[in-house]
Design a protein around this motif. Structure first.
Motif, PDB file in Angstrom:
ATOM      1  N   GLY A   1       2.100   4.433  -8.727  1.00  0.00           N
ATOM      2  CA  GLY A   1       2.987   4.304  -7.579  1.00  0.00           C
ATOM      3  C   GLY A   1       3.278   5.623  -6.896  1.00  0.00           C
ATOM      4  O   GLY A   1       3.357   6.679  -7.536  1.00  0.00           O
ATOM      5  N   SER A   2       3.455   5.553  -5.594  1.00  0.00           N
ATOM      6  CA  SER A   2       3.707   6.762  -4.809  1.00  0.00           C
ATOM      7  C   SER A   2       5.033   7.405  -5.183  1.00  0.00           C
ATOM      8  O   SER A   2       5.149   8.633  -5.266  1.00  0.00           O
ATOM      9  CB  SER A   2       3.683   6.425  -3.318  1.00  0.00           C
ATOM     10  OG  SER A   2       4.615   5.394  -2.999  1.00  0.00           O
ATOM     11  N   GLU A   3       6.069   6.589  -5.444  1.00  0.00           N
ATOM     12  CA  GLU A   3       7.389   7.153  -5.710  1.00  0.00           C
ATOM     13  C   GLU A   3       7.461   7.799  -7.088  1.00  0.00           C
ATOM     14  O   GLU A   3       8.355   8.621  -7.346  1.00  0.00           O
ATOM     15  CB  GLU A   3       8.479   6.073  -5.552  1.00  0.00           C
ATOM     16  CG  GLU A   3       8.721   5.189  -6.762  1.00  0.00           C
ATOM     17  CD  GLU A   3       7.680   4.097  -6.948  1.00  0.00           C
ATOM     18  OE1 GLU A   3       7.945   3.184  -7.740  1.00  0.00           O
ATOM     19  OE2 GLU A   3       6.600   4.139  -6.319  1.00  0.00           O
ATOM     20  N   GLN A   4       6.524   7.453  -7.987  1.00  0.00           N
ATOM     21  CA  GLN A   4       6.516   8.035  -9.325  1.00  0.00           C
ATOM     22  C   GLN A   4       5.611   9.261  -9.417  1.00  0.00           C
ATOM     23  O   GLN A   4       5.450   9.829 -10.498  1.00  0.00           O
ATOM     24  CB  GLN A   4       6.055   6.983 -10.340  1.00  0.00           C
ATOM     25  CG  GLN A   4       6.952   5.768 -10.429  1.00  0.00           C
ATOM     26  CD  GLN A   4       8.366   6.101 -10.884  1.00  0.00           C
ATOM     27  OE1 GLN A   4       8.577   7.082 -11.598  1.00  0.00           O
ATOM     28  NE2 GLN A   4       9.332   5.313 -10.460  1.00  0.00           N
ATOM     29  N   ASN A   5       5.045   9.655  -8.294  1.00  0.00           N
ATOM     30  CA  ASN A   5       4.164  10.824  -8.249  1.00  0.00           C
ATOM     31  C   ASN A   5       4.538  11.704  -7.060  1.00  0.00           C
ATOM     32  O   ASN A   5       3.764  11.859  -6.111  1.00  0.00           O
ATOM     33  CB  ASN A   5       2.703  10.377  -8.159  1.00  0.00           C
ATOM     34  CG  ASN A   5       2.241   9.669  -9.418  1.00  0.00           C
ATOM     35  OD1 ASN A   5       1.838  10.301 -10.387  1.00  0.00           O
ATOM     36  ND2 ASN A   5       2.311   8.344  -9.415  1.00  0.00           N
TER      37      ASN A   5
ATOM     38  N   ILE B   1       7.157  -0.801 -13.499  1.00  0.00           N
ATOM     39  CA  ILE B   1       6.223   0.292 -13.230  1.00  0.00           C
ATOM     40  C   ILE B   1       5.104   0.200 -14.260  1.00  0.00           C
ATOM     41  O   ILE B   1       5.350  -0.035 -15.452  1.00  0.00           O
ATOM     42  CB  ILE B   1       6.909   1.664 -13.351  1.00  0.00           C
ATOM     43  CG1 ILE B   1       8.040   1.797 -12.323  1.00  0.00           C
ATOM     44  CG2 ILE B   1       5.895   2.799 -13.186  1.00  0.00           C
ATOM     45  CD1 ILE B   1       7.582   1.843 -10.894  1.00  0.00           C
ATOM     46  N   ARG B   2       3.885   0.391 -13.827  1.00  0.00           N
ATOM     47  CA  ARG B   2       2.780   0.386 -14.768  1.00  0.00           C
ATOM     48  C   ARG B   2       2.509   1.794 -15.285  1.00  0.00           C
ATOM     49  O   ARG B   2       2.429   2.753 -14.515  1.00  0.00           O
ATOM     50  CB  ARG B   2       1.505  -0.136 -14.096  1.00  0.00           C
ATOM     51  CG  ARG B   2       0.357  -0.260 -15.103  1.00  0.00           C
ATOM     52  CD  ARG B   2      -0.997  -0.229 -14.467  1.00  0.00           C
ATOM     53  NE  ARG B   2      -2.050  -0.216 -15.482  1.00  0.00           N
ATOM     54  CZ  ARG B   2      -3.313   0.104 -15.253  1.00  0.00           C
ATOM     55  NH1 ARG B   2      -3.696   0.448 -14.042  1.00  0.00           N
ATOM     56  NH2 ARG B   2      -4.199   0.094 -16.221  1.00  0.00           N
ATOM     57  N   ILE B   3       2.372   1.902 -16.599  1.00  0.00           N
ATOM     58  CA  ILE B   3       1.929   3.163 -17.194  1.00  0.00           C
ATOM     59  C   ILE B   3       0.417   3.263 -17.040  1.00  0.00           C
ATOM     60  O   ILE B   3      -0.319   2.323 -17.328  1.00  0.00           O
ATOM     61  CB  ILE B   3       2.306   3.226 -18.685  1.00  0.00           C
ATOM     62  CG1 ILE B   3       3.817   3.370 -18.843  1.00  0.00           C
ATOM     63  CG2 ILE B   3       1.603   4.387 -19.370  1.00  0.00           C
ATOM     64  CD1 ILE B   3       4.277   3.437 -20.285  1.00  0.00           C
ATOM     65  N   LEU B   4      -0.041   4.412 -16.550  1.00  0.00           N
ATOM     66  CA  LEU B   4      -1.466   4.724 -16.519  1.00  0.00           C
ATOM     67  C   LEU B   4      -1.751   5.597 -17.735  1.00  0.00           C
ATOM     68  O   LEU B   4      -1.454   6.792 -17.731  1.00  0.00           O
ATOM     69  CB  LEU B   4      -1.822   5.471 -15.225  1.00  0.00           C
ATOM     70  CG  LEU B   4      -1.483   4.751 -13.920  1.00  0.00           C
ATOM     71  CD1 LEU B   4      -1.739   5.665 -12.732  1.00  0.00           C
ATOM     72  CD2 LEU B   4      -2.297   3.481 -13.791  1.00  0.00           C
ATOM     73  N   PRO B   5      -2.286   5.018 -18.798  1.00  0.00           N
ATOM     74  CA  PRO B   5      -2.383   5.763 -20.055  1.00  0.00           C
ATOM     75  C   PRO B   5      -3.711   6.477 -20.241  1.00  0.00           C
ATOM     76  O   PRO B   5      -4.746   6.059 -19.739  1.00  0.00           O
ATOM     77  CB  PRO B   5      -2.241   4.651 -21.100  1.00  0.00           C
ATOM     78  CG  PRO B   5      -2.937   3.473 -20.453  1.00  0.00           C
ATOM     79  CD  PRO B   5      -2.680   3.605 -18.964  1.00  0.00           C
TER      80      PRO B   5
ATOM     81  N   ALA C   1       0.822  -1.207   0.000  1.00  0.00           N
ATOM     82  CA  ALA C   1       0.000   0.000   0.000  1.00  0.00           C
ATOM     83  C   ALA C   1       0.859   1.261   0.000  1.00  0.00           C
ATOM     84  O   ALA C   1       0.477   2.287  -0.582  1.00  0.00           O
ATOM     85  CB  ALA C   1      -0.940   0.000   1.207  1.00  0.00           C
ATOM     86  N   HIS C   2       2.010   1.201   0.649  1.00  0.00           N
ATOM     87  CA  HIS C   2       2.898   2.366   0.655  1.00  0.00           C
ATOM     88  C   HIS C   2       3.317   2.751  -0.757  1.00  0.00           C
ATOM     89  O   HIS C   2       3.471   3.938  -1.070  1.00  0.00           O
ATOM     90  CB  HIS C   2       4.145   2.077   1.492  1.00  0.00           C
ATOM     91  CG  HIS C   2       5.172   3.172   1.418  1.00  0.00           C
ATOM     92  ND1 HIS C   2       5.180   4.237   2.289  1.00  0.00           N
ATOM     93  CD2 HIS C   2       6.209   3.396   0.548  1.00  0.00           C
ATOM     94  CE1 HIS C   2       6.169   5.052   1.966  1.00  0.00           C
ATOM     95  NE2 HIS C   2       6.813   4.564   0.915  1.00  0.00           N
ATOM     96  N   TRP C   3       3.504   1.745  -1.624  1.00  0.00           N
ATOM     97  CA  TRP C   3       3.974   2.008  -2.981  1.00  0.00           C
ATOM     98  C   TRP C   3       2.835   2.403  -3.929  1.00  0.00           C
ATOM     99  O   TRP C   3       3.088   2.775  -5.072  1.00  0.00           O
ATOM    100  CB  TRP C   3       4.658   0.760  -3.546  1.00  0.00           C
ATOM    101  CG  TRP C   3       5.871   0.337  -2.795  1.00  0.00           C
ATOM    102  CD1 TRP C   3       5.976  -0.688  -1.891  1.00  0.00           C
ATOM    103  CD2 TRP C   3       7.179   0.924  -2.872  1.00  0.00           C
ATOM    104  NE1 TRP C   3       7.251  -0.766  -1.409  1.00  0.00           N
ATOM    105  CE2 TRP C   3       8.013   0.213  -1.989  1.00  0.00           C
ATOM    106  CE3 TRP C   3       7.711   1.989  -3.604  1.00  0.00           C
ATOM    107  CZ2 TRP C   3       9.349   0.531  -1.823  1.00  0.00           C
ATOM    108  CZ3 TRP C   3       9.059   2.305  -3.434  1.00  0.00           C
ATOM    109  CH2 TRP C   3       9.861   1.581  -2.556  1.00  0.00           C
ATOM    110  N   SER C   4       1.602   2.312  -3.469  1.00  0.00           N
ATOM    111  CA  SER C   4       0.465   2.472  -4.367  1.00  0.00           C
ATOM    112  C   SER C   4       0.205   3.936  -4.722  1.00  0.00           C
ATOM    113  O   SER C   4       0.653   4.856  -4.037  1.00  0.00           O
ATOM    114  CB  SER C   4      -0.791   1.861  -3.747  1.00  0.00           C
ATOM    115  OG  SER C   4      -1.323   2.705  -2.750  1.00  0.00           O
ATOM    116  N   PHE C   5      -0.567   4.106  -5.778  1.00  0.00           N
ATOM    117  CA  PHE C   5      -1.000   5.434  -6.206  1.00  0.00           C
ATOM    118  C   PHE C   5      -2.027   6.017  -5.240  1.00  0.00           C
ATOM    119  O   PHE C   5      -2.335   7.212  -5.290  1.00  0.00           O
ATOM    120  CB  PHE C   5      -1.574   5.306  -7.618  1.00  0.00           C
ATOM    121  CG  PHE C   5      -1.756   6.604  -8.353  1.00  0.00           C
ATOM    122  CD1 PHE C   5      -0.906   7.675  -8.166  1.00  0.00           C
ATOM    123  CD2 PHE C   5      -2.789   6.751  -9.269  1.00  0.00           C
ATOM    124  CE1 PHE C   5      -1.065   8.870  -8.863  1.00  0.00           C
ATOM    125  CE2 PHE C   5      -2.961   7.933  -9.974  1.00  0.00           C
ATOM    126  CZ  PHE C   5      -2.103   8.991  -9.768  1.00  0.00           C
ATOM    127  N   GLY C   6      -2.564   5.166  -4.372  1.00  0.00           N
ATOM    128  CA  GLY C   6      -3.521   5.648  -3.385  1.00  0.00           C
ATOM    129  C   GLY C   6      -4.913   5.836  -3.922  1.00  0.00           C
ATOM    130  O   GLY C   6      -5.694   6.628  -3.391  1.00  0.00           O
TER     131      GLY C   6
END
Length: 559
Positions: free
Chosen positions: A365-369, A305-309, A56-61
């Motif tokens: 992901g949290s680290e990518q945002n 990492i997943r792209i959210l397109p 959950a910590h790594w998630s986009f939330g």
């Protein structure tokens, strides 16, 4: 909490009211609920303290919620009835053992349309005002997908969802009523007259591994923890590619896959629970993504990492054939995954241009945002300015899966060089892109993807930050052309330990295993399969909250 010295066999023994196995989100929620009910709680986890909060910590939330003020402000008309209809159409429940999964789905929608938002707001969780529209479907009113946008991003992303429950656990530690036992790997369940009464396992050597990094498995001792109730929150199998391949529907797993979760997400404890005749079901139902790219700064092995397109990129298979409607980017990830896996290749492509990339692509992901995670409004506004030092810009410059070209011929050549074979015909790709650009120039056209793009831009969030105005891919003002090699990235298990609506684990005989509860991904997010075959985005994090809340409350009430 009673804690004894090591006995003559060098086993650390302790006892508590409620024992939670796993310090991920569902485990922290369960522990905080049991603590709030006045019980003594212990948490064991094989990882070091740095990994508290788990995936959950790594998630986009993102959280699937229904009928919220955020939706209403954007003109979105939603209801529990509509949401449940979308869920059931996507889940396609068709097995006798799906009865509990369906009941949990109904409970989740009631939760998401009822107390969920106010509960989280009271805990200090805020929400980004622009609701996202994920998994749009495209198969008609009775098919998979969200009819309306429901993906609410927590202000602060995944860490902001984890924080209030971790804070509550730390409060319990300070009060002497919760104990945290990191580097404790649970490996067996102890039963007395059929009831689970304790958990045993190994104490692992201390580790300085940072969050998500692979930690050592050197055993330095053993433990046994007696408890009135045990809650299993050990997650799924996404970091264990052997397990993923063995359970892949039809046995047609891609030859090459990335990992969207740390290596510790191995599913090992699910087999331990099955050894006490707990009913482990729906293992062939999984949720992996076809839009994965290699992380240029990896944390765990094969870190993807997943792209959210957005919807404007052309999605091509490895040989350059366009995926059929409605398999456009962002519409049906699992349908696209099945289609791509059936081609016999391990990759596919997005073909787009720089304007589309900067407007439409986001990274999960949290680290990518860092803007949303850090609650940095100034940094968030920079997303709307071209040429900034954004995560997408860094991947364009450093990502091994990205190639660029000033012409279709040049782009096709670089795609083939990256793939290591002459799979893409430059002439065929030119014909496809030219036909697509003619459709744009017509102003009307027959292309269903362009119709979907224009429909998406009717929604304020998409028009503002997710969907570029239709334009010719080859227009020099929007260049250069870009191709992105996409790999499958493993993520979630949709099956797990079967639980009733009190989160009690059911045995293979259909009766509860006394003293044993489960929550989160280990429970198939509820009932051993709350999502059925296909999920709706935002329901993973949300069902960790719901099942953790129920499991902690019910486990506490049982002792």
């Amino acid at each position: 909490m009673s804690l004894q010295d090591r006995d003559q066999h060098h086993v650390l023994r302790y006892e508590t009211d409620v024992l939670v196995i796993g310090a991920g989100l569902s485990g922290l929620v369960a522990a905080s609920m049991a603590y709030a009910a006045g019980k003594r709680v212990a948490i064991v986890d094989q990882e070091p303290a740095a990994s508290s909060g788990g995936q959950a910590h790594w998630s986009f939330g993102g959280l699937f919620m229904v009928g919220t003020p955020e939706q209403r402000r954007l003109g979105v008309k939603d209801s529990a009835e509509l949401a449940l209809g979308d869920w059931l159409a996507s889940a396609a429940f068709d097995r006798p053992e799906d009865a509990y999964g369906r009941s949990w789905a109904e409970a989740y929608v009631d939760f998401a349309a009822g107390p969920m938002r106010s509960w989280l707001k009271n805990l200090g969780v805020g929400f980004f005002p622009l609701v996202q529209w994920a998994e749009r479907g495209g198969y008609g009113p009775l098919g998979h997908g969200n009819t309306v946008p429901r993906f609410h991003v927590a202000w602060g992303t995944g860490p902001a969802v984890v924080r209030p429950f971790l804070d509550k656990v730390r409060e319990g530690v300070a009060a002497g009523r919760i104990s945290l036992h990191y580097r404790h790997r649970a490996s067996s369940l102890v039963q007395d007259s059929g009831a689970v009464t304790a958990v045993a396992g190994e104490v692992l050597e201390p580790s300085t591994a940072a969050r998500g990094e692979r930690s050592t498995r050197t055993v330095v001792g053993h433990f046994q923890a007696a408890a009135g109730a045990v809650v299993v929150t050990t997650g799924g199998i996404g970091g264990n590619h052997d397990a993923v391949r063995s359970q892949w529907p039809g046995g047609q797993a891609p030859d090459y896959m990335l990992s969207g979760v740390p290596a510790s997400v191995d599913g090992e404890f699910l087999r331990v629970a099955a050894s006490v005749r707990a009913n482990l079901i729906n293992g062939d139902r999984m949720w992996h993504y076809p839009e994965g790219i290699h992380n240029h700064d990896p944390v765990w092995p094969m870190h993807g990492i997943r792209i959210l397109p957005g919807p404007s990129s052309l999605w091509l298979d490895a040989e350059g054939r366009q995926l059929p409607a409605p398999l456009f980017p962002g519409f049906d990830s699992q349908g696209a995954l099945q289609h791509i896996a059936a081609t016999g290749h391990s990759h596919s492509w997005f073909v787009l241009n720089r304007t589309i990339a900067l407007k439409e692509l986001a990274l999960s992901g949290s680290e990518q945002n860092p803007d949303l995670t850090g609650k940095d409004i100034r940094l968030l506004l920079s997303r709307l300015k071209p040429g900034g030092d954004t995560p997408i810009e860094r991947f364009l410059q450093r990502g091994v899966d990205f190639v660029q070209g000033s012409s279709i011929t040049e782009l096709a050549g670089r795609m083939n060089n990256l793939a290591g074979g002459e799979l893409i015909s430059a002439a065929d790709l030119q014909a496809l892109v030219s036909a697509r650009d003619l459709q744009v120039s017509s102003g009307l056209g027959k292309d269903p993807q362009l119709a979907a793009i224009r429909a998406a831009r009717r929604f304020a969030t998409d028009r503002l930050m997710r969907v570029a105005p239709p334009h010719r891919l080859t227009d020099p003002e929007h260049g250069p052309l870009i191709a992105i090699r996409l790999s499958v990235v493993t993520r979630k298990s949709l099956g797990g330990l079967q639980t009733d609506l009190r989160s009690r684990v059911l045995g293979i005989d259909g009766h509860p295993v006394t003293g044993l509860y489960a929550a989160g991904e280990a429970a198939g997010f509820g009932g051993g399969g709350i999502h059925g075959y296909w999920a709706l985005e935002g329901t993973f994090l949300g069902s960790c909250l719901l099942t953790g809340r129920v499991a902690g409350t019910e486990a506490a009430a049982s002792v």
